[in-house]
Every structure is written in C-alpha cells, then in structure tokens.
Design a protein around this motif. Sequence first.
Motif, short mmCIF file in Angstrom:
data_model
loop_
_atom_site.label_atom_id
_atom_site.label_comp_id
_atom_site.label_asym_id
_atom_site.label_seq_id
_atom_site.Cartn_x
_atom_site.Cartn_y
_atom_site.Cartn_z
N ILE A 254 28.05 -11.69 -7.94
CA ILE A 254 28.24 -10.34 -7.50
C ILE A 254 27.09 -9.63 -7.91
O ILE A 254 26.21 -9.90 -8.84
CB ILE A 254 29.24 -9.73 -8.51
N ILE A 255 26.53 -8.67 -6.97
CA ILE A 255 25.37 -7.88 -6.83
C ILE A 255 25.69 -6.48 -7.82
O ILE A 255 26.41 -5.90 -6.91
CB ILE A 255 24.42 -7.76 -5.81
N TYR A 256 25.38 -6.37 -8.82
CA TYR A 256 25.74 -5.13 -9.63
C TYR A 256 24.65 -3.94 -9.45
O TYR A 256 25.11 -2.63 -9.51
CB TYR A 256 25.98 -5.40 -11.19
N SER A 257 23.35 -4.35 -9.03
CA SER A 257 22.49 -3.26 -9.01
C SER A 257 21.54 -3.59 -8.13
O SER A 257 20.83 -4.80 -7.91
CB SER A 257 21.96 -2.90 -10.38
N THR A 258 21.07 -2.43 -7.18
CA THR A 258 19.68 -2.76 -6.33
C THR A 258 19.07 -1.34 -6.40
O THR A 258 19.57 -0.35 -6.28
CB THR A 258 20.26 -2.79 -4.83
N ILE A 259 18.00 -1.56 -6.85
CA ILE A 259 16.94 -0.30 -7.12
C ILE A 259 15.56 -0.38 -6.33
O ILE A 259 14.78 -1.62 -6.45
CB ILE A 259 16.66 -0.39 -8.50
N TRP A 260 15.28 0.39 -5.78
CA TRP A 260 13.78 0.46 -5.07
C TRP A 260 12.80 0.67 -6.15
O TRP A 260 12.81 1.33 -6.94
CB TRP A 260 13.82 1.61 -4.09
N SER A 261 11.60 -0.15 -5.76
CA SER A 261 10.43 0.02 -6.54
C SER A 261 9.95 1.70 -6.31
O SER A 261 9.89 1.77 -4.91
CB SER A 261 9.36 -1.01 -6.22
N PRO A 262 9.73 2.29 -7.18
CA PRO A 262 9.04 3.71 -6.74
C PRO A 262 7.46 3.59 -6.56
O PRO A 262 6.90 4.66 -6.49
CB PRO A 262 9.16 4.56 -8.42
N HIS A 263 6.93 2.37 -6.69
CA HIS A 263 5.51 2.15 -6.57
C HIS A 263 5.23 1.42 -5.05
O HIS A 263 4.30 1.75 -4.46
CB HIS A 263 4.94 1.45 -7.51
N ILE A 264 6.00 0.25 -4.75
CA ILE A 264 5.52 -0.55 -3.95
C ILE A 264 6.67 -0.38 -2.47
O ILE A 264 7.54 -0.49 -2.69
CB ILE A 264 5.79 -2.05 -4.33
N PRO A 265 5.99 0.01 -1.36
CA PRO A 265 6.76 0.21 -0.31
C PRO A 265 7.37 -0.88 0.03
O PRO A 265 6.91 -1.92 0.14
CB PRO A 265 5.95 0.78 0.90
N GLY A 266 8.67 -0.76 0.33
CA GLY A 266 9.57 -2.11 0.97
C GLY A 266 9.97 -3.04 0.01
O GLY A 266 10.58 -4.26 0.12
N CYS A 267 9.73 -2.73 -1.41
CA CYS A 267 10.29 -3.49 -2.24
C CYS A 267 11.40 -2.97 -3.19
O CYS A 267 11.38 -2.11 -3.67
CB CYS A 267 9.00 -3.76 -3.12
N PHE A 268 12.18 -4.00 -3.40
CA PHE A 268 13.53 -3.69 -4.05
C PHE A 268 13.73 -4.54 -5.51
O PHE A 268 13.55 -5.84 -4.91
CB PHE A 268 14.56 -2.98 -3.35
N ALA A 269 14.57 -4.39 -6.43
CA ALA A 269 15.25 -5.32 -7.11
C ALA A 269 16.70 -5.12 -7.24
O ALA A 269 17.12 -4.46 -6.79
CB ALA A 269 14.45 -5.11 -8.81
N SER A 270 17.17 -6.33 -7.55
CA SER A 270 18.58 -6.72 -7.51
C SER A 270 19.00 -7.48 -8.96
O SER A 270 18.28 -8.26 -9.11
CB SER A 270 19.09 -7.27 -6.25
N ALA A 271 20.07 -6.99 -9.51
CA ALA A 271 20.81 -7.69 -10.75
C ALA A 271 22.11 -8.25 -10.32
O ALA A 271 22.80 -7.50 -9.75
CB ALA A 271 20.71 -6.63 -11.79
N SER A 272 22.16 -9.25 -10.86
CA SER A 272 23.55 -9.91 -10.47
C SER A 272 24.20 -10.71 -11.55
O SER A 272 23.86 -11.09 -12.72
CB SER A 272 23.20 -10.91 -9.39
#
Length: 302
Positions: A136-154
């Motif tokens: 399950i993916i619990y969290s998806t968060i965009w980088s506030p610095h790098i365009p088009g980059c996001f993190a996901s936690a699972s």
Amino acid sequence: HKRSNRSYLKARQITWIPLSDSGCGTLAVLEQNEAGICLFRSFDWNDGLFDVTWSENNEHVLVTASGDGSLQIWDTAKPTGPLQVYKEHTQEVYSVDWSQTRGEQLVVSGSWDQTAKLWDPAVGRSICTFKGHEGIIYSTIWSPHIPGCFASASGDQTLRIWDVKTPGVKVVIPGHQAEILSCDWCKYDENLLVTGAVDCSLKGWDLRNVRQPVFNLFGHTYAVRRVKFSPFHATLLASCSYDFTVRFWDFSKPNPLLETVEHHTEFTCGLDLSLHNPGQVADCAWDELVKIYNPSCLAVPV
C-alpha cells in the motif's frame, strides 16, 4: 476569505468516517477569524475521504482522495458537488498532493492499489502511472525544490523517489523494518527527507547517501502517522502518532525531543504547521477534534 487564514490546514482540514457499505465522508473547510475557528463550507462524498490538498494557483480549489478509488476537485466558491471526479485507482486513494514548484500545476496520488498516479487538472484524466511498490502507498509528497520530483512511502517498508520525466523509480530506500506511513521533504535542503513508520521511529535520509539514516528519532510508543518539516526552521520537525501525542523535534540537538503535546483522547492522525505564523500548528484525531495551538517550543523570541 484569505488563503493565509486557512493554508496551514490544507493538508488535514478533513473529517472522515471509517469506510463501510453505507459510510460517507465529509470535507470540512474551516476558517480562522477574530472570533475563532468556524465552519466555512462542507462537502459530502459517498465514501470515506482520506486526504486533501489545496490548489497552488486557486485559493478556492481543493482535491480530495477517497476510499472508492476516486479523486474529487471541489470549489469552495461553488457550494455544490465536485467540479470533477477522477476514478482510475482500483482501491482506496490514501494520499494526494499538489505540486508547489514554480511553473507546475500537477497532482500526485497514492493508493492501496500500490500505484501512484500523476494528474493535470486541466486534462481530466491521469497522465502517468507509477508502479514499483509492493505494498500500500500511504504517502505521496512533491519535492518543494525539484520540479517533477515526488516521494512515496509504502507498506513495503520503502521510501521511493520518482521523476515524472523518466520512467521507473529513481531511488529506493529500505527505510524501516516496518510499514512506512508518512514522509516529508525538508524545506531547506533538497536532499533531505524524513519518514515515520509503524516501528514508532522517525528517520532522516540524505539522497546523496542512503545507506544509513542521517538521524533517528525515538519517543513515540505507537505508529507514527504523520511527519512534517517546519517551513521556518531547517532542523525542526513535528510528528503525530497513534499514541495520541504530537511531538516536536530538532534533529541537530543532542536531545532532539523538544516537546510532547497530548491533548487528544484518540489516535492523532493529522498534522500541519502554519506557512504564515511560525508558532502555529493544527492537528486532528479520531476524537473528531481539530486543534489549533502554539506549542511553547515554537515560540518566537521577542
């Protein structure tokens, strides 16, 4: 209704009822004014709502994530049904976030179907699906610095970094020996993220060397449900937990735990720090209360 009065609630100004065959969810938009906190607008949906994010280009627009696998776009200036509904995930959508980098108007969602999806609200459908997680993916968060980059936690115990311009995952970090429920980016360091997990710990990760965490924070006694970096202090962050507490940390200090706040009687599941008032925090819990307060550790020196 100025956004500055509401923006610090944007990640968690939501009340939801646990999923059931006859259950529903409510998006509650709250406004702070001289008289206190009041209900500005509410919207009902026919299934549970798990997350909400404000538009970064329209102060009236929000996106919610639902247990029926859909996302809804709402306009607080139009007290009717959603403007649009996107239903492509095959299971609960647990996370949604609107990109904050200049020149982008993109939304990312994370689902129990183990995928993340990229959305352009002007298109009306997903424009990319990201696969790779084995839980399950619990969290998806965009980088506030790098365009088009996001993190996901699972639930697969990994933190992953994605670039929307390239296929496949960019970085995989086996962060905990437990499900990871939350992650966030440091507002002052594009390489630094924090994760919070079922093992009750928070860990910091430097993307330039992910072999081991750069800090470990211990103190919670149940799963860490939400982690947020401060918008005003490079080394300060907050976390909330199923142990009913919110804790404030400074990972640069020998004794990093600054303060523990216990003012809920049920699982504390939502948390955000004001973007405009350096000392103000909002949180919420299963006791159906939203609390807005100024913890002593965030007091601004006079």
